[in-house]
Design a protein around this motif. Structure first.
Motif, PDB file in Angstrom:
ATOM      1  N   PRO A   4       0.809  -1.216   0.000  1.00 58.63           N
ATOM      2  CA  PRO A   4       0.000   0.000   0.000  1.00 58.63           C
ATOM      3  C   PRO A   4       0.847   1.272   0.000  1.00 58.63           C
ATOM      4  O   PRO A   4       1.989   1.290   0.449  1.00 58.63           O
ATOM      5  CB  PRO A   4      -0.809  -0.112   1.296  1.00 58.63           C
ATOM      6  N   ARG A   5       0.222   2.314  -0.526  1.00 58.79           N
ATOM      7  CA  ARG A   5       0.808   3.658  -0.512  1.00 58.79           C
ATOM      8  C   ARG A   5       2.056   3.763  -1.381  1.00 58.79           C
ATOM      9  O   ARG A   5       2.868   4.649  -1.159  1.00 58.79           O
ATOM     10  CB  ARG A   5       1.157   4.081   0.921  1.00 58.79           C
ATOM     11  N   THR A   6       2.230   2.877  -2.347  1.00 60.26           N
ATOM     12  CA  THR A   6       3.407   2.990  -3.208  1.00 60.26           C
ATOM     13  C   THR A   6       3.024   3.343  -4.635  1.00 60.26           C
ATOM     14  O   THR A   6       3.782   3.120  -5.564  1.00 60.26           O
ATOM     15  CB  THR A   6       4.213   1.680  -3.212  1.00 60.26           C
ATOM     16  N   PHE A  24       7.588   1.741   4.722  1.00 58.94           N
ATOM     17  CA  PHE A  24       6.259   1.499   4.173  1.00 58.94           C
ATOM     18  C   PHE A  24       5.536   0.471   5.028  1.00 58.94           C
ATOM     19  O   PHE A  24       6.101  -0.562   5.390  1.00 58.94           O
ATOM     20  CB  PHE A  24       6.353   0.977   2.735  1.00 58.94           C
ATOM     21  N   GLU A  53      -2.603   1.129   6.387  1.00 55.75           N
ATOM     22  CA  GLU A  53      -2.794   2.308   5.555  1.00 55.75           C
ATOM     23  C   GLU A  53      -1.919   3.478   5.977  1.00 55.75           C
ATOM     24  O   GLU A  53      -2.115   4.600   5.491  1.00 55.75           O
ATOM     25  CB  GLU A  53      -4.264   2.737   5.601  1.00 55.75           C
ATOM     26  N   ALA A  75       0.838   6.153   6.019  1.00 54.67           N
ATOM     27  CA  ALA A  75       1.613   6.738   4.927  1.00 54.67           C
ATOM     28  C   ALA A  75       3.096   6.450   5.126  1.00 54.67           C
ATOM     29  O   ALA A  75       3.575   6.357   6.260  1.00 54.67           O
ATOM     30  CB  ALA A  75       1.375   8.243   4.868  1.00 54.67           C
ATOM     31  N   PRO A  76       3.856   6.303   4.053  1.00 59.98           N
ATOM     32  CA  PRO A  76       5.294   6.083   4.206  1.00 59.98           C
ATOM     33  C   PRO A  76       5.967   7.297   4.810  1.00 59.98           C
ATOM     34  O   PRO A  76       5.517   8.435   4.625  1.00 59.98           O
ATOM     35  CB  PRO A  76       5.776   5.829   2.772  1.00 59.98           C
TER      36      PRO A  76
END
Length: 642
Positions: free
Chosen positions: A29-31, A73, A78, A80-81
């Protein structure tokens, strides 16, 4: 890790659960915008590291190409990085690669949490000087999630492969200095750790050469390496007190044409060809006769696993007794698969549609041929294959000779759609393992010492003539193609012989002096071994440089180059194009904006192949099938940009 050619060529971390048949891979996620890659040594590799927390959550530490900082990550949630490494003084001035997790001494399963801050060890390349004249500084550093950074090792020109002992008390790593490359001579170090940080005064060289690679600790804490001390890369145990080594195979030094090599040249970081499962069996991949194999070692004996694959990438051995690897065969594209001890496998990466029917895939035959000075070399011959087309009875096919890059590399033993692109269009291909290639022992790998541009060129020419004499190909329609170092061999062949009817150079080296002056740190002294010391032997550099022999260049050529290439700068290709134009030789030039050393973006990959086909059609006198753009072939004048 997946490379996405249709998404700007970016690198993406993908997660899939083992032990769950039918589990679908999913991007971390978030990538969505992250490009997970590293540019350490320019070639990169080892850009990310997964780890588990005590509560069962999973994380990934990864280098992001946008600014080269390491980010954390959340692989399952969920969050954020967030950046972990500090912002450098110079934009993108600090690069990171090849990470290793140091397990907490009191957490046998390496979880993170309960107040335990994980420590990771990275290779860091410092470009902060920004003056353009100084080489970047390489070192090993320890990084905590709070951004704390500590130097583990510094002072050598290069570092790689930091690997912690299972109890987190000792770190093993490799270092080497100019003019050596990592397949020439490296040093194996050990240093004591305390809380993941190096204990001052405990660093020592355990083994000093020759070509050591891949240090790793067995589950019971025994250090291993791959070394070519016996003339072939083999796995050895290392006594951490004395530095004495012992091969794990009883016949580890088996040589001959089809001896076994358990190592590969470290062009990129994080290449693992062996590892242990929960029962203590040592899984390993090796190369024999140019083809990869997979097996297990128990009690000093090797047993091959009949998996049906002929090419294996990095191995990740599971505790349950299987291996996860990138595997391919002559008829199957590369995929991430899990392989069991009986050879059964399950594909973990997403399936791709079949591009070619089985009857349209050209499966090569391996052959050994005579070259100059009584030497022999090796190659794979791919005849044309296309079930929808019948060849004219009396017509022999054109031949494309492929000269692989490196030059310390090898031809791949797997389905290559770049090769099949030509064979389905009636053009035979020979992929040459010339003298200097990996996979045939140290002596063969060292044939290019002082002989680059000579041995490789002779062997590529000899392969073409061998097939022509056999009556397998048309001697009047021989083509040679190569990229990078392979492009140099191509240029040498075209300026030193009249064997070929056309040439294709992708970001090829034309001026060895310019390469010695302008290339990146990793290869800055590579030519000392391949040619000789520079500038002391400047005359030899000029003698071996195709750019100084352009008066002999009469063969039509297409040249392809990326604008962001830091390994072989754009100026090298432009010198060749200028010389072709001045000599009135038919040529084409494609310059790809934003591409580096190798084309990553899907549209550019397609455009490059189609331009090459269009060029060959015009030069060799055939009309390519399909709707492809016609590349402009010129005898002089302006250069073409794409």
């Amino acid at each position: 890790m997946e490379e996405r050619p249709l998404d700007r060529g970016r690198g993406v971390v993908v997660r899939v659960r083992l032990g769950e048949p039918g589990a679908e891979p999913a991007d971390v996620p978030r990538t969505a915008e992250a490009d997970i890659r590293t540019a350490v040594h320019e070639y990169g590799g080892g850009a990310w590291l997964p780890f588990a927390a005590a509560d069962g959550s999973h994380f990934v530490l990864a280098s992001c190409m946008s600014d080269h900082r390491v980010r954390l990550f959340d692989a399952t949630g969920e969050a954020a990085p967030r950046a972990v490494t500090p912002e450098p003084d110079t934009p993108r001035g600090l690069r990171y690669a090849d990470p290793a997790l140091v397990p907490p001494a009191d957490h046998s399963q390496h979880p993170v949490g309960d107040g335990i801050e994980p420590v990771t060890i990275w290779v860091r390349e410092d470009h902060n000087s920004g003056d353009g004249d100084s080489e970047p500084r390489n070192e090993l550093i320890a990084v905590r999630l709070d951004g704390t950074v500590g130097v583990v090792a510094t002072g050598a020109d290069f570092y790689s492969s930091p690997r912690s002992s299972p109890d987190g008390s000792v770190l093993a790593y490799l270092s080497w200095d100019h003019p050596n490359m990592p397949w020439d001579h490296t040093r194996l170090h050990v240093v004591d750790l305390d809380g993941g940080m190096a204990v001052p005064g405990t660093d020592r060289v355990l083994v000093d050469g020759p070509a050591i690679t891949q240090p790793a600790w067995s589950p019971d804490g025994v250090l291993h390496i791959v070394t070519d001390i016996d003339g072939w890369w083999a796995v050895h145990r290392v006594d951490t007190e004395t530095g004495a080594t012992e091969p794990v195979l009883r016949d580890a030094a088996a040589g001959g044409e089809h001896g076994r090599e358990f190592g590969v040249p470290a062009w990129v970081f994080a290449v693992d060809t062996y590892g242990w499962d929960g029962s203590g069996a040592l899984w390993s991949a090796w190369n024999s006769g140019g083809v990869s194999h997979l097996g297990t070692i128990r009690d000093g004996r090797l047993e091959e696993i009949p998996s049906g694959f002929t090419d294996f990438g990095r191995l990740a051995v599971t505790a349950s007794g299987s291996v996860v690897t990138v595997a391919a065969s002559w008829t199957r594209r590369a995929a991430v698969v899990e392989i069991s001890p009986d050879g059964e496998h399950r594909q973990l990466s997403a399936s791709e549609p079949l591009v070619l029917a089985p009857e349209d895939v050209s499966v090569p035959r391996a052959f050994t041929f005579d070259s100059d000075d009584g030497r022999q070399a090796h190659a794979f011959f791919f005849p044309p294959a296309n079930s929808a087309v019948t060849a004219l009875p009396a017509e022999l096919p054109p031949l494309m000779v492929l000269s692989h890059g490196g030059p310390t590399g090898s031809a791949r033993s797997s389905l290559d759609l770049g090769i099949q692109y030509w064979t389905t269009r009636g053009i035979a291909v020979v992929d040459v393992n010339y003298g200097g290639s990996t996979g045939y022992g140290t002596a063969f790998r060292n044939l290019l010492q002082g002989q680059w541009g000579v041995v490789d060129t002779q062997d590529c020419i000899a392969a073409a003539l061998h097939l022509a004499r056999e009556g397998a190909v048309d001697a009047q329609r021989l083509v040679i193609k190569g990229g990078s170092a392979g492009g140099y061999t191509t240029l040498c062949a075209l300026t030193g012989s009249d064997v070929f009817a056309a040439g294709i150079s992708r970001y090829g080296v034309a001026d060895l002096e310019a390469l010695a002056r302008d290339t990146h740190k990793f290869e800055a002294r590579y030519l000392d071994g391949l040619i000789g010391p520079w500038p002391e032997q400047a005359d030899l550099y000029r003698e071996r440089s195709p750019i100084w022999r352009t008066d002999q260049l009469r063969t039509p050529m297409i040249v392809l180059q990326g604008t962001e290439d830091r390994v072989v700068p754009q100026s090298q290709s432009e010198q060749v194009v200028t010389a072709l134009a001045d000599a009135g030789v038919p040529h084409a030039y494609l310059l790809f904006e934003g591409e580096g050393h190798g084309f990553r973006r899907g549209p550019n990959i397609v455009a490059a192949l189609e331009a090459e086909l269009s060029f060959l059609g015009q030069v060799l006198g055939f009309e390519p099938a399909g709707d492809i753009a016609r590349v402009e072939v010129r005898d002089g004048g302006q250069q073409r940009s794409q």
